[in-house]
Write a protein that holds these residues in place. Structure first.
Motif, PDB file in Angstrom:
ATOM      1  N   MET A 289       0.838  -1.202   0.000  1.00  0.00           N
ATOM      2  CA  MET A 289       0.000   0.000   0.000  1.00  0.00           C
ATOM      3  C   MET A 289       0.878   1.260   0.000  1.00  0.00           C
ATOM      4  SD  MET A 289      -3.092   0.971   2.575  1.00  0.00           S
ATOM      5  CE  MET A 289      -2.068   1.361   3.976  1.00  0.00           C
ATOM      6  N   ASN A 290       0.580   2.152  -0.957  1.00  0.00           N
ATOM      7  CA  ASN A 290       1.305   3.411  -1.041  1.00  0.00           C
ATOM      8  C   ASN A 290       0.726   4.456  -0.112  1.00  0.00           C
ATOM      9  OD1 ASN A 290       3.572   3.885  -2.630  1.00  0.00           O
ATOM     10  ND2 ASN A 290       2.374   3.295  -4.458  1.00  0.00           N
ATOM     11  N   LYS A 291       1.577   5.169   0.548  1.00  0.00           N
ATOM     12  CA  LYS A 291       1.095   6.276   1.373  1.00  0.00           C
ATOM     13  C   LYS A 291       1.874   7.520   0.993  1.00  0.00           C
ATOM     14  CE  LYS A 291      -0.303   3.475   5.280  1.00  0.00           C
ATOM     15  NZ  LYS A 291      -0.203   3.193   6.699  1.00  0.00           N
ATOM     16  N   SER A 292       1.146   8.593   0.696  1.00  0.00           N
ATOM     17  CA  SER A 292       1.852   9.837   0.399  1.00  0.00           C
ATOM     18  C   SER A 292       1.174  10.994   1.104  1.00  0.00           C
ATOM     19  CB  SER A 292       1.926  10.081  -1.112  1.00  0.00           C
ATOM     20  OG  SER A 292       0.730   9.653  -1.724  1.00  0.00           O
ATOM     21  N   LYS A 293       1.922  12.075   1.279  1.00  0.00           N
ATOM     22  CA  LYS A 293       1.464  13.184   2.124  1.00  0.00           C
ATOM     23  C   LYS A 293       1.513  14.506   1.358  1.00  0.00           C
ATOM     24  CE  LYS A 293       0.867  15.247   6.289  1.00  0.00           C
ATOM     25  NZ  LYS A 293       0.031  16.344   5.873  1.00  0.00           N
ATOM     26  N   TYR A 294       0.400  15.240   1.448  1.00  0.00           N
ATOM     27  CA  TYR A 294       0.288  16.527   0.744  1.00  0.00           C
ATOM     28  C   TYR A 294      -0.270  17.593   1.672  1.00  0.00           C
ATOM     29  CZ  TYR A 294       0.749  13.646  -3.435  1.00  0.00           C
ATOM     30  OH  TYR A 294       1.200  12.769  -4.360  1.00  0.00           O
ATOM     31  N   ASP A 295      -0.151  18.855   1.257  1.00  0.00           N
ATOM     32  CA  ASP A 295      -0.836  19.923   1.994  1.00  0.00           C
ATOM     33  C   ASP A 295      -2.337  19.831   1.708  1.00  0.00           C
ATOM     34  OD1 ASP A 295       1.520  21.029   2.994  1.00  0.00           O
ATOM     35  OD2 ASP A 295       1.834  22.206   1.160  1.00  0.00           O
ATOM     36  N   VAL A 296      -2.661  19.644   0.425  1.00  0.00           N
ATOM     37  CA  VAL A 296      -4.066  19.604   0.030  1.00  0.00           C
ATOM     38  C   VAL A 296      -4.296  18.480  -0.976  1.00  0.00           C
ATOM     39  CG1 VAL A 296      -6.015  20.893  -0.947  1.00  0.00           C
ATOM     40  CG2 VAL A 296      -4.192  22.135   0.245  1.00  0.00           C
ATOM     41  N   ALA A 297      -5.371  17.728  -0.769  1.00  0.00           N
ATOM     42  CA  ALA A 297      -5.768  16.728  -1.769  1.00  0.00           C
ATOM     43  C   ALA A 297      -7.165  17.091  -2.267  1.00  0.00           C
ATOM     44  CB  ALA A 297      -5.771  15.341  -1.152  1.00  0.00           C
ATOM     45  N   ILE A 298      -7.308  17.130  -3.577  1.00  0.00           N
ATOM     46  CA  ILE A 298      -8.585  17.512  -4.180  1.00  0.00           C
ATOM     47  C   ILE A 298      -9.192  16.298  -4.872  1.00  0.00           C
ATOM     48  CG2 ILE A 298      -9.674  19.000  -5.922  1.00  0.00           C
ATOM     49  CD1 ILE A 298      -7.449  21.063  -5.240  1.00  0.00           C
ATOM     50  N   ILE A 299     -10.433  16.006  -4.519  1.00  0.00           N
ATOM     51  CA  ILE A 299     -11.108  14.849  -5.119  1.00  0.00           C
ATOM     52  C   ILE A 299     -11.864  15.322  -6.352  1.00  0.00           C
ATOM     53  CG2 ILE A 299     -12.634  12.902  -4.696  1.00  0.00           C
ATOM     54  CD1 ILE A 299     -12.481  13.652  -1.680  1.00  0.00           C
ATOM     55  N   GLY A 300     -11.438  14.886  -7.504  1.00  0.00           N
ATOM     56  CA  GLY A 300     -12.148  15.215  -8.740  1.00  0.00           C
ATOM     57  C   GLY A 300     -11.438  16.301  -9.526  1.00  0.00           C
ATOM     58  N   GLY A 301     -11.134  15.982 -10.770  1.00  0.00           N
ATOM     59  CA  GLY A 301     -10.417  16.929 -11.631  1.00  0.00           C
ATOM     60  C   GLY A 301     -11.333  17.598 -12.630  1.00  0.00           C
ATOM     61  N   GLY A 302     -12.474  18.101 -12.157  1.00  0.00           N
ATOM     62  CA  GLY A 302     -13.338  18.926 -13.010  1.00  0.00           C
ATOM     63  C   GLY A 302     -12.782  20.340 -13.055  1.00  0.00           C
ATOM     64  N   HIS A 303     -13.492  21.229 -13.750  1.00  0.00           N
ATOM     65  CA  HIS A 303     -12.944  22.578 -13.894  1.00  0.00           C
ATOM     66  C   HIS A 303     -12.834  23.301 -12.559  1.00  0.00           C
ATOM     67  CE1 HIS A 303     -17.288  23.168 -14.218  1.00  0.00           C
ATOM     68  NE2 HIS A 303     -17.067  24.347 -13.693  1.00  0.00           N
ATOM     69  N   ASN A 304     -13.753  23.020 -11.634  1.00  0.00           N
ATOM     70  CA  ASN A 304     -13.652  23.682 -10.330  1.00  0.00           C
ATOM     71  C   ASN A 304     -12.543  23.088  -9.469  1.00  0.00           C
ATOM     72  OD1 ASN A 304     -15.562  25.860 -10.197  1.00  0.00           O
ATOM     73  ND2 ASN A 304     -17.181  24.305 -10.368  1.00  0.00           N
ATOM     74  N   GLY A 305     -12.423  21.778  -9.470  1.00  0.00           N
ATOM     75  CA  GLY A 305     -11.344  21.144  -8.726  1.00  0.00           C
ATOM     76  C   GLY A 305      -9.994  21.653  -9.205  1.00  0.00           C
ATOM     77  N   LEU A 306      -9.852  21.764 -10.524  1.00  0.00           N
ATOM     78  CA  LEU A 306      -8.579  22.227 -11.086  1.00  0.00           C
ATOM     79  C   LEU A 306      -8.349  23.706 -10.789  1.00  0.00           C
ATOM     80  CD1 LEU A 306      -8.750  20.327 -14.500  1.00  0.00           C
ATOM     81  CD2 LEU A 306      -7.093  19.915 -12.662  1.00  0.00           C
ATOM     82  N   THR A 307      -9.433  24.483 -10.763  1.00  0.00           N
ATOM     83  CA  THR A 307      -9.286  25.909 -10.442  1.00  0.00           C
ATOM     84  C   THR A 307      -8.792  26.065  -9.006  1.00  0.00           C
ATOM     85  OG1 THR A 307     -11.014  26.529 -11.996  1.00  0.00           O
ATOM     86  CG2 THR A 307     -10.521  28.118 -10.280  1.00  0.00           C
ATOM     87  N   THR A 308      -9.445  25.349  -8.085  1.00  0.00           N
ATOM     88  CA  THR A 308      -8.993  25.391  -6.696  1.00  0.00           C
ATOM     89  C   THR A 308      -7.518  24.972  -6.629  1.00  0.00           C
ATOM     90  OG1 THR A 308     -11.216  24.737  -6.018  1.00  0.00           O
ATOM     91  CG2 THR A 308      -9.494  24.566  -4.367  1.00  0.00           C
ATOM     92  N   ALA A 309      -7.226  23.884  -7.318  1.00  0.00           N
ATOM     93  CA  ALA A 309      -5.863  23.339  -7.288  1.00  0.00           C
ATOM     94  C   ALA A 309      -4.847  24.371  -7.770  1.00  0.00           C
ATOM     95  CB  ALA A 309      -5.800  22.094  -8.163  1.00  0.00           C
ATOM     96  N   CYS A 310      -5.172  25.061  -8.853  1.00  0.00           N
ATOM     97  CA  CYS A 310      -4.233  26.043  -9.419  1.00  0.00           C
ATOM     98  C   CYS A 310      -3.939  27.164  -8.427  1.00  0.00           C
ATOM     99  CB  CYS A 310      -4.805  26.650 -10.698  1.00  0.00           C
ATOM    100  SG  CYS A 310      -4.712  25.553 -12.111  1.00  0.00           S
ATOM    101  N   TYR A 311      -5.015  27.705  -7.820  1.00  0.00           N
ATOM    102  CA  TYR A 311      -4.797  28.815  -6.879  1.00  0.00           C
ATOM    103  C   TYR A 311      -3.985  28.359  -5.667  1.00  0.00           C
ATOM    104  CZ  TYR A 311      -7.741  32.165  -9.358  1.00  0.00           C
ATOM    105  OH  TYR A 311      -8.242  33.038 -10.286  1.00  0.00           O
ATOM    106  N   LEU A 312      -4.269  27.152  -5.189  1.00  0.00           N
ATOM    107  CA  LEU A 312      -3.557  26.684  -4.006  1.00  0.00           C
ATOM    108  C   LEU A 312      -2.089  26.403  -4.339  1.00  0.00           C
ATOM    109  CD1 LEU A 312      -6.244  24.354  -2.351  1.00  0.00           C
ATOM    110  CD2 LEU A 312      -5.732  26.754  -1.867  1.00  0.00           C
ATOM    111  N   ALA A 313      -1.865  25.838  -5.529  1.00  0.00           N
ATOM    112  CA  ALA A 313      -0.489  25.575  -5.948  1.00  0.00           C
ATOM    113  C   ALA A 313       0.272  26.883  -6.142  1.00  0.00           C
ATOM    114  CB  ALA A 313      -0.479  24.758  -7.233  1.00  0.00           C
ATOM    115  N   LYS A 314      -0.456  27.869  -6.627  1.00  0.00           N
ATOM    116  CA  LYS A 314       0.134  29.198  -6.826  1.00  0.00           C
ATOM    117  C   LYS A 314       0.621  29.775  -5.502  1.00  0.00           C
ATOM    118  CE  LYS A 314      -1.116  32.942  -9.875  1.00  0.00           C
ATOM    119  NZ  LYS A 314      -1.245  32.959 -11.278  1.00  0.00           N
ATOM    120  N   ALA A 315      -0.078  29.396  -4.426  1.00  0.00           N
ATOM    121  CA  ALA A 315       0.293  29.895  -3.096  1.00  0.00           C
ATOM    122  C   ALA A 315       1.440  29.075  -2.505  1.00  0.00           C
ATOM    123  CB  ALA A 315      -0.921  29.857  -2.172  1.00  0.00           C
TER     124      ALA A 315
END
Lengths: 542, 400
Positions: free
Chosen positions: A1-27
C-alpha cells in the motif's frame, strides 16, 4: 500500500477542482488532484469517441468562465482560446426562422419580421437583464455571508451584499428601484417574465430556452427566470451574455487548467477513484483510493457534488443529523440528455440558408412556450419529451479542430429526459429509442440530416451520472432555485465552502454561485482555504 | 415596413434616396442610423457644413422614427405622453416636445405634427413604439410605426426658401416656423415643414418613397446659380451643436436605454424646463417633475465658450485654474470649433455651483499632435447653449 502526504488533496479533476488546485499551488502548497478517469475535465471534456471527431460530450459552450480566472491561470498560455458565437436561431414549422446576430440592426430586422414591438422590446429586455447581471456579477466572487452569524466577517459580508442594491452605480449597484426587480426576477417564472416584454411566441420561446436548460423546471415554474439570468451573466471579451466555443472543445479549458496546475508543481493522480475520506475525531486527514492506496493531506477538498461527497465517500456516522438530512433533501434532479453526432456533411436546413451566421450558433426547434411546458409535463410523467427542447450547435463550422475536413460535429443538448423512466428503468433499447426520437425530431427541419449521420453518442441522465459522476446527471450539481442559492447553497449553514468535518471543503458547482463552466466556486473555495491557512496570494480574482 | 427579404449579407437598409446618396458619397463613408445607411461625409464635411450656412444643404433624414397617432383621443394621448400642453395646437402646426418616464427622466424629444384634431405624427430620434403603446392604454387611439413609408429630406440654409421659390413652390416664403403644409414641388405632392436641426432657415420635405429621387433631383436643379450640397451626418452634428440642440444618447442617455439609473436626466437638468407644464392635468412623470423642479437640478447642461482653438471633445471639467488642486465638476458631451462663430464651443454638464451664466470652469483637453497628446488646461465660460441664432431663421416672409 502506497502512502503519500500533501498539503491539500482535491477529489475530482473537473474545472472547479482544477481551479482550486491552481490557486492553491500558486500559493506554494503541495497539492494533488485525484481523478477517477484517465483524463481530467469532469463535465468539461473533449473526447475522441469516434475516430477523427472530437466531442465536447458534456458541456459544449463557454461564457460563464470568469475572465479573472482565465488570466490568473494563464489559460491562454496553456492553450485555451474562445471563439465567439456569430448568431443563433429557432426554426419554425412554417419554413421561416427566427434569428439573433452579432449585428444589432440585423437582429432588430430579424425580430421585426415577427413583431416590431418585440424587436424594440428586445433592447428593453436586454437592458433590464444587464442590470440584474451587474448586481449579480460582484456576488459571484463573494463567499456568501451567513445571515444567522454575528461574526464581524459575516456582518460585513451582509453589508457588502446589501451595498450592491442600495449603492449608486459606481459600486455596481443600481439603486433602490432595482431591489423590486431583483426579487421578482429571482422568483418569477420565465414565461411570466418574458410576457412582460414580448407578444410573439417565437421570441418568447427562443429566449426561454436559457431558463430551462439543465433544470427540472418548466417555463411556467416559479424560479425559472433566475436560470435564464444565470445563463446571461457570463461574457466573451467584455460582451456580457455572449457565448462562445472553446477551440478544441470544452476539454481545452480543463486541459489548460491542468497544464497551468502542473506548471506550479501540482500533481494529478488520474485513474484513481476515491472510495473513502478518512475521518477521525470529526477531522478529515486523508483519502482511500480504489486500489487501496492512501493519500494524506492537511486539507481535503471535494469537487464532487454535495450528495456524492456526503452520501458516497463520507461515512454517514461522521455527519450531524440535520446536515445529513439537508444533503439528502438537496434537489439534484436529472432532466437533461445529450447527443453527440458525427456528421458526414453539413446539415441543410429547410429554413436557414447555408452560410448564414444564425446557423452557426445555438439552434432550436421549439415553437412556443406551451410546447416547452408540454415537454416538461412529459418529464414529470417519467417520460422523455415527445417534443423536446433541443439546444444544438455545430462547433466544427467555426472550430477547425473538431472534425475531419468537410465533415462536422454536432452537439445536441436535450431537455427533458428523466433519470428514472415511469415504465421501468432505462435499458439499452430505450436509450437507443430515445436517441432515434430526438434525431427524428431534428430531421424534420432538414433535408439531409438523416442521411449524413455517421455516428452518434446517446446520453441519458444515467450515462451522465455514471461517467461524470454528477448525481442523477444534473449538470449544475444541484438545481439553481432560490432555496438552493447564495447562503443556502448547498445547504443552510454550509455555504462558505466548509463542511461539518474539519479540514474538509467543497469546491464544486453544488456550492455558490452554482453550475456552468464558471470556475467561481473553485476560486472562492481556494480563497477560503488560503484564509484558513493564513496564506495570501495576489491575483486578479482573489 | 420594408418587405425586402432579410439577408445577413446586407444588414443595413437603404433609404429611398440611396441611389443618389451613394452617387454623391465619394468618401464612401457611411453611418448607421436606425438600421439604415446614411452618409457620414459625402466629400468634405467642411464644405457640407458651409453649404448649410451659406446656400443650402440636403440631408437624408429618412431613418428618423415616425409614428402615426390617430383616433378621437389622439390629443389626450399626446397630452399624457409629453410634458407640455398641446391643447391649443392647430392643424398644420408643429410642436416640439419631450417625454419622460414616471420618474420624470427624459426618454426622447421630437416634433409633433398636427394633421387635424384626431390625427398627429410624431418624429423622433429613438424607437418609441413600446413606450407610446404603453402610454396609449385606455385611450381611443391607434399608434403605427410608419417610419419606412415616408421618405424625408432636410433642406437647410439661408437659400433654402429661395430655391424652393425658384422651384415654384407656391407661397413657401409665408410658411411660418413650426408649421407645415402640402405643396407641389415639380409636379410631386409633398409635405413641407419649416423645421430642422440647423438653427438656421430651413425646411423638411416629406414624401412618398416612390417620389424620393425626383424630389432629391429637384433640389439640385439650380446648382449652377446656387450651389446646393448633399450634407452628411458629420456636418449635421456641427450645425446642431452651434444651434444648441441636444441629442439623446449623445448629450444624455435616454431613460429607456440607460443601464445605470444615475445616467438618466430630468428636463431641468437638460435646460428643457420650458417644455414642462406642471399646471396641466396628469401626464407621465408629473409628480416626479414637481419634485425635481422644487429641488432644482444638481447638474445642468450648459453651453461653454472654451479658451483657445482645440476642441474639448470628451473633456472632463474642473473647478480650478490650478490643475493640481482642481476637482471634477462636469463633463463635455459635444465640442467643436465653430467656423461661423470663429469660436471654440462645447456643450456639457456642470454641477450646481457652476451653471450660472458667466461661471468659469476648466476643461482638460487632450489634443492629439503628431502622435503625441498635448494636455491643455482651458478656461471655459458658461454661456447659453444656443451659440448660433440668425434672425433669418424665423423671419416671415422667409428670404427669397
Amino acid at each position: 500500500m502506497n502512502k503519500s502526504k500533501y498539503d491539500v488533496a482535491i477529489i475530482g479533476g473537473g474545472h472547479n477542482g482544477l481551479t482550486t488546485a491552481c490557486y492553491l499551488a500558486k500559493a506554494g502548497l503541495k497539492v494533488v488532484v485525484v481523478e477517477k478517469h484517465d483524463y481530467v475535465g469532469g463535465a468539461a471534456v473533449s473526447r475522441e469517441l469516434h475516430p477523427g471527431w472530437t466531442y465536447s460530450n458534456c458541456s459544449y459552450v463557454c461564457s460563464l468562465l470568469r475572465p479573472e480566472i482565465f488570466r490568473d491561470l494563464e489559460l491562454s498560455k496553456h492553450g485555451l482560446q474562445i471563439i465567439p458565437y456569430e448568431g443563433s436561431a429557432s426554426m419554425l414549422n412554417d419554413g421561416r426562422f427566427y434569428a439573433h446576430y452579432q449585428d444589432h440592426d440585423l437582429t432588430y430586422r430579424s425580430i421585426a419580421q415577427f413583431s416590431k414591438k418585440d424587436a424594440e422590446a428586445y433592447d428593453r429586455f436586454g437592458k433590464d437583464v444587464m442590470r440584474q447581471c451587474k448586481i449579480i456579477k460582484p456576488l459571484l466572487k463573494m463567499t456568501p455571508p451567513d445571515p444567522t452569524s454575528f461574526s464581524p466577517k459575516d456582518i460585513m459580508g451582509l453589508f457588502e451584499f446589501a451595498k450592491y442594491f442600495a449603492a449608486k452605480d459606481e459600486l455596481g449597484g443600481l439603486g433602490e428601484k432595482e431591489i423590486y426587480d431583483t426579487i421578482r426576477f429571482w422568483t418569477m417564472s420565465v414565461r411570466d417574465y418574458l410576457e412582460e416584454y414580448f407578444e410573439s411566441e417565437i421570441v418568447k420561446v427562443h429566449l426561454a430556452g436559457s431558463a430551462i436548460i439543465g433544470t427540472a423546471l418548466g417555463p411556467y415554474s416559479p424560479g425559472s427566470a433566475y436560470v435564464l439570468l444565470h445563463h446571461y451573466m457570463g461574457e466573451v471579451d467584455g460582451t456580457v451574455g455572449a457565448w462562445g466555443y472553446a477551440r478544441g472543445g470544452m476539454g481545452s479549458i480543463t486541459k489548460a487548467m491542468a497544464s497551468s496546475f502542473k506548471s506550479k508543481n501540482g500533481e494529478i493522480k488520474s485513474g484513481s477513484p476515491v472510495t473513502k475520506i478518512l475521518i477521525k475525531n470529526n477531522k478529515s486527514y486523508g483519502l482511500v483510493l480504489e486500489n487501496g492506496d492512501e493519500i494524506y493531506a492537511d486539507k481535503i477538498v471535494s469537487n464532487l457534488d454535495v450528495k456524492r461527497t456526503f452520501l458516497k465517500v463520507v461515512e454517514e456516522k461522521e455527519l450531524p443529523n440535520d446536515f445529513y438530512k439537508a444533503v439528502k433533501n438537496f434537489k439534484i434532479r436529472g432532466s437533461s440528455g445529450k447527443l453527440n453526432i458525427a456528421l458526414d456533411d453539413l446539415p441543410i436546413w429547410k429554413s436557414i440558408p447555408e452560410g448564414d451566421p444564425a446557423g452557426t450558433g445555438d439552434l432550436h426547434i421549439t415553437q412556443n412556450i406551451e410546447e416547452m411546458e408540454g415537454a416538461y409535463d412529459d418529464w414529470k410523467d417519467g417520460k422523455w419529451s415527445q417534443f423536446p427542447y433541443v439546444d444544438m450547435c455545430i462547433p466544427s463550422i467555426n472550430d477547425p479542430t473538431m472534425a475531419p475536413q468537410g465533415k462536422h460535429y454536432m452537439s445536441v443538448f436535450i431537455q427533458y429526459v428523466p433519470y428514472n423512466l415511469a415504465d421501468g428503468g432505462w435499458t439499452e433499447e430505450k436509450r437507443l429509442e430515445f436517441g432515434k426520437h430526438v434525431m427524428g425530431r431534428i430531421g424534420n427541419y432538414s433535408t439531409n440530416f438523416n442521411d449524413i449521420i455517421n455516428h452518434a453518442e446517446i446520453r441519458t441522465p444515467k450515462e451522465l451520472e455514471a461517467e461524470v459522476g454528477l448525481t442523477e446527471g444534473n449538470i449544475f450539481q444541484g438545481e439553481l432555485t432560490m432555496d438552493q442559492l447564495m447562503f443556502n447553497r448547498p445547504v443552510p449553514g454550509y455555504a462558505q465552502y466548509k463542511t461539518p468535518i474539519k479540514n474538509l471543503y467543497m469546491c464544486g458547482s453544488s456550492t455558490h454561485p452554482g453550475g456552468g463552466v464558471m470556475g467561481a466556486p473553485g476560486a472562492n473555495a481556494a480563497r477560503e482555504i488560503l484564509k484558513d491557512l493564513n496564506k495570501k496570494i495576489s491575483t486578479h480574482y482573489i | 415596413m420594408n418587405k425586402e427579404k432579410i439577408s445577413y449579407k446586407k444588414p443595413l437598409l437603404e433609404t429611398p434616396f440611396h441611389k443618389r446618396t451613394s452617387e454623391h458619397c465619394y468618401a464612401n463613408d457611411w453611418y448607421r442610423w436606425a438600421g439604415y445607411k446614411v452618409a457620414k461625409e459625402y466629400s468634405s464635411t467642411e464644405l457640407e457644413y458651409t453649404s448649410m450656412r451659406n446656400t443650402a444643404g440636403v440631408i437624408d433624414i429618412t431613418p428618423m422614427h415616425k409614428y402615426e397617432i390617430k383616433g378621437k383621443d389622439a390629443k389626450k394621448f399626446i397630452n399624457k405622453l409629453i410634458t407640455k400642453n398641446i391643447t391649443n395646437i392647430q392643424s398644420n402646426q408643429v410642436a416640439y416636445g419631450i417625454w419622460c418616464n414616471e420618474d420624470g427622466m427624459v426618454i426622447d424629444d421630437g416634433t409633433i405634427f398636427c394633421l387635424n384634431e384626431n390625427h398627429y405624427r410624431i418624429f423622433c430620434a429613438e424607437r418609441n413604439l413600446n413606450w407610446f403603446c404603453d402610454t396609449a392604454t385606455g385611450f381611443n387611439v391607434t399608434i403605427e410605426d410608419i417610419s419606412s413609408s415616408i421618405a424625408a429630406l432636410a433642406f437647410q440654409g439661408p437659400l433654402s426658401c429661395k430655391i424652393l421659390n425658384l422651384l415654384k413652390v407656391e407661397n413657401i416664403e409665408n410658411l411660418k416656423p413650426f408649421h407645415f403644409d402640402n405643396y407641389k414641388l415639380e409636379n410631386q405632392n409633398v409635405t413641407i415643414s419649416r423645421t430642422g436641426f440647423s438653427g438656421d432657415l430651413g425646411y423638411e420635405i416629406w414624401c412618398d418613397p416612390s417620389q424620393a429621387i425626383d424630389v432629391w433631383d429637384s433640389l439640385f436643379k439650380f446648382n449652377r446659380d446656387y450651389k446646393v450640397l448633399a450634407a452628411g451626418m458629420n456636418s449635421l452634428e456641427m450645425v446642431r451643436i452651434e444651434a444648441g440642440f441636444i441629442q439623446p444618447n449623445a448629450d444624455f442617455m435616454s431613460a429607456e436605454q440607460a443601464l445605470r439609473p444615475n445616467r438618466m436626466r430630468n428636463p431641468y437638468e437638460l435646460g428643457l424646463g420650458w417644455l414642462v407644464n406642471l399646471d396641466k392635468e396628469y401626464f407621465t412623470g408629473k409628480q416626479a417633475l414637481i419634485r425635481h423642479k422644487e429641488k432644482g437640478p444638481e447638474k445642468k447642461l450648459v453651453g461653454l465658450d472654451v479658451e483657445g482653438d482645440k476642441p474639448a471633445v470628451g473633456s472632463v471639467l474642473y473647478d480650478n485654474s490650478k490643475k493640481n488642486i482642481a476637482k471634477e465638476i462636469g463633463i463635455v458631451t459635444a465640442a467643436m470649433w465653430s467656423p461661423v462663430l470663429k469660436s471654440n464651443i462645447a456643450i456639457g454638464f456642470v454641477n450646481k455651483e457652476y451653471y450660472k451664466l458667466g461661471s468659469n470652469v476648466y476643461a482638460e483637453i487632450y489634443h492629439p499632435e503628431e502622435l503625441d497628446y498635448r494636455k491643455i488646461w482651458a478656461e471655459c465660460k458658461v454661456v447659453k447653449k444656443q451659440f448660433f441664432n440668425n434672425p433669418r431663421r424665423n423671419a416671415i416672409p422667409a428670404f427669397i
